[in-house]
Design an enzyme around this catalytic site. Structure first.
Site, PDB file in Angstrom:
ATOM      1  N   LYS A  15      49.073  69.822  36.576  1.00 24.16           N
ATOM      2  CA  LYS A  15      49.421  68.463  36.999  1.00 24.16           C
ATOM      3  C   LYS A  15      48.526  68.001  38.156  1.00 24.16           C
ATOM      4  CE  LYS A  15      53.247  68.038  34.398  1.00 24.16           C
ATOM      5  NZ  LYS A  15      53.273  69.301  33.644  1.00 24.16           N
TER       6      LYS A  15
HETATM    7  C1  LIG Z   1      53.556  69.633  32.375  1.00 24.51           C
HETATM    8  C2  LIG Z   1      53.089  70.967  31.929  1.00 24.51           C
HETATM    9  C3  LIG Z   1      52.695  71.199  30.591  1.00 24.51           C
HETATM   10  C4  LIG Z   1      52.787  70.163  29.485  1.00 24.51           C
HETATM   11  O1  LIG Z   1      52.181  68.932  29.783  1.00 24.51           O
HETATM   12  P1  LIG Z   1      52.506  67.626  28.878  1.00 24.51           P
HETATM   13  O2  LIG Z   1      52.108  66.477  29.732  1.00 24.51           O
HETATM   14  O3  LIG Z   1      53.972  67.678  28.650  1.00 24.51           O
HETATM   15  O4  LIG Z   1      51.721  67.754  27.662  1.00 24.51           O
HETATM   16  C5  LIG Z   1      52.203  72.464  30.260  1.00 24.51           C
HETATM   17  N1  LIG Z   1      52.136  73.446  31.185  1.00 24.51           N
HETATM   18  C6  LIG Z   1      52.520  73.264  32.469  1.00 24.51           C
HETATM   19  C7  LIG Z   1      52.429  74.400  33.414  1.00 24.51           C
HETATM   20  C8  LIG Z   1      52.995  72.029  32.889  1.00 24.51           C
HETATM   21  O5  LIG Z   1      53.368  71.850  34.168  1.00 24.51           O
END
Ligand SMILES: *Cc1c(COP(=O)(O)O)cnc(C)c1O
Length: 467
Positions: free
Chosen positions: A112
């Protein structure tokens, strides 16, 4: 370049207005009017560029000159200066077939940070340049909240409030959010689950007079800027591969829940990154796998897994894919989303399923398989995957057709962030200092009832309303 809504009822807007709007005012998702294509020759000329340089090149195609080059370069450089790897997002070779791109070297150890560090700086830039009041409101199952708070803490002109479900985020995630002492940060610990948090903020965003008075801004992946920032690492992954390895294109395996990470890959492919197979990896919450395999998009019972950041039933970015799948026909998108709302599911014809499967393949990974993959890669390759990244690697293993060429699997979190799962298979890990030091810091959060009114009352005191 202008931006429009998948439902066709938002008059075309510019880059900064699109960023501030978040969700389309007609309930649709914002997309660019046309997707710029990058010619093969130009793409090859980007080999050897750093991640910030590639990002600048990609974003320049979308910002309309609303952000002068010099400012855009600085925004991008500042956003990745805090990443601990010199490559920002290092590509690690596991074997001749598989490399892992590590997206977790930012301040909160999850992918993120790649988009949110930039969005935080962009909010601060817009606040200053336009004198906009920025009051961010978000709900989190852990990673988004920590990352968003880290990206705007202490920044002038910005207030941020994040709701998390009390006791239902990992210990490290909770500490990352609540040990931040800056006065522009408010952590609300809600007596409920993630869906309750999500519902409360949805209701507050839907209350137009509240939203307008308090200038509410979003940070989740409905924001197109987040999608675009994530598209950049698909370019970078391709460009980082040795020329002979990538000569036949590349395949990418992508852990996803909200369809955000994978949609960014779809966008990168549309822009010209020669991606052959785009493999969608889910955990046991497998609505997206069922959609791709069977052509049925229907939420089922929620399951708790080892990869909580992908425990999602309704994938908010699904509508963006649907829009392109339906030939950018916003009337048809609206009709199908209305049908979904009324009937609780969407079904696709056999011909449509065949077309979907040309875009995407999908695998859902069980809890057991997730842990087994972590164990196996630690033992055979000396590489420790976190449970989300392990879903990606497990999907790669099952994706079959390896004769297509090399694979990159996206690693979305540092294993230390999800030690609860790693411990289950008897692996002891050393925590990076930036994580272990969190355990000694005082926490700051406010407990709140599971109610919109209770949350709104706290926000009225916390948010600023003047310019
Ligand atoms: C948010 C997240 C995802 C998935 O991301 P999307 O936006 O839902 O596709 C995968 N792995 C981690 C560690 C995350 O924090």
């Amino acid at each position: 370049m202008k931006y429009i809504s998948t439902r066709g009822k938002v008059a075309p807007i510019g880059f900064i207005d699109m960023f501030l709007m978040g969700l389309g005012e007609d309930g649709g998702l914002i997309v660019p009017e046309t997707i710029p294509a990058i010619a093969e020759e130009q793409l090859q000329a980007w080999s050897g560029l750093s991640f910030p340089e590639v990002m600048f090149n990609v974003f320049s195609l979308y910002t309309n000159g609303e952000i002068p080059d010099e400012d855009l370069r600085k925004l991008i450089e500042d956003s990745y200066a805090g990443f601990t790897s010199p490559d920002v997002l290092p590509l690690k070779k596991i074997n001749d077939e598989l490399s892992v791109m590590e997206l977790f070297h930012g301040p909160t150890f999850a992918f993120k940070d790649v988009a949110l560090q930039f969005m935080g700086n962009l909010y601060a830039y817009v606040a200053k340049k336009r004198g906009e009041v920025i009051n961010i409101l978000g709900a989190t199952s852990g990673d988004t909240g920590a990352s968003a708070i880290s990206s705007v803490r202490g920044k002038e002109g910005i207030q941020i409030c994040i709701l998390h479900p009390n006791g239902k985020v990992s210990r490290v995630q909770e500490l990352q959010m609540t040990t931040v002492q800056d006065d522009n940060v408010l952590n609300l610990s809600v007596e409920g689950n993630f869906d309750d948090c999500q519902r409360i903020i949805k209701d507050l965003f839907a209350d137009v007079s509240f939203k307008t008075k308090y200038h509410l801004r979003a940070i989740n992946s409905i924001n197109f800027v987040r999608i675009l920032a994530q598209a950049v690492y698909y370019f970078y992954a391709y460009l980082k591969l040795p020329a002979e390895a990538r000569a036949n294109g590349v395949n990418v395996s992508v852990p996803t829940g909200n369809f955000g990470n994978i949609f960014s890959g779809y966008l990168a492919k549309k822009m010209g990154v020669p991606i052959k197979q785009l493999v969608l990896a889910t955990n046991e919450n497998n609505i997206l796998e069922r959609f791709i395999r069977e052509g049925v998009y229907r939420p089922e019972g929620f399951r708790s897994t080892h990869s909580p950041s992908m425990d999602i039933q309704i994938a908010s970015n699904f509508e963006r894919y649907l829009y392109y799948f339906l030939g950018e026909d916003s009337a048809e998108v609206t009709a199908r989303m209305d049908r979904f709302k009324a009937e609780g599911q969407l079904t696709f014809t056999e011909e449509e399923v065949a077309r979907i499967q040309r875009d995407l393949s999908a695998y859902s990974v069980s809890n057991e398989e997730c842990l087994e993959t972590i164990r196996k890669y630690k033992e055979e390759h000396g590489y420790l995957l976190d449970p989300h990244s392990a879903c990606g690697v497990a999907a790669y293993e099952r994706a079959g057709n390896k004769s297509d060429g090399v694979f990159v699997s996206l690693a979305t979190a540092h294993p230390a962030k999800f030690d609860e799962a790693i411990k289950l298979i008897g692996i002891e890990q050393e925590f990076p200092e930036r994580i272990s030091e969190l355990f000694d810091k005082p926490q700051r959060q406010v407990d709140v009832d599971n109610s919109e009114a209770a949350v709104a009352a706290l926000l009225v005191d916390f948010y600023r309303v003047d310019g």
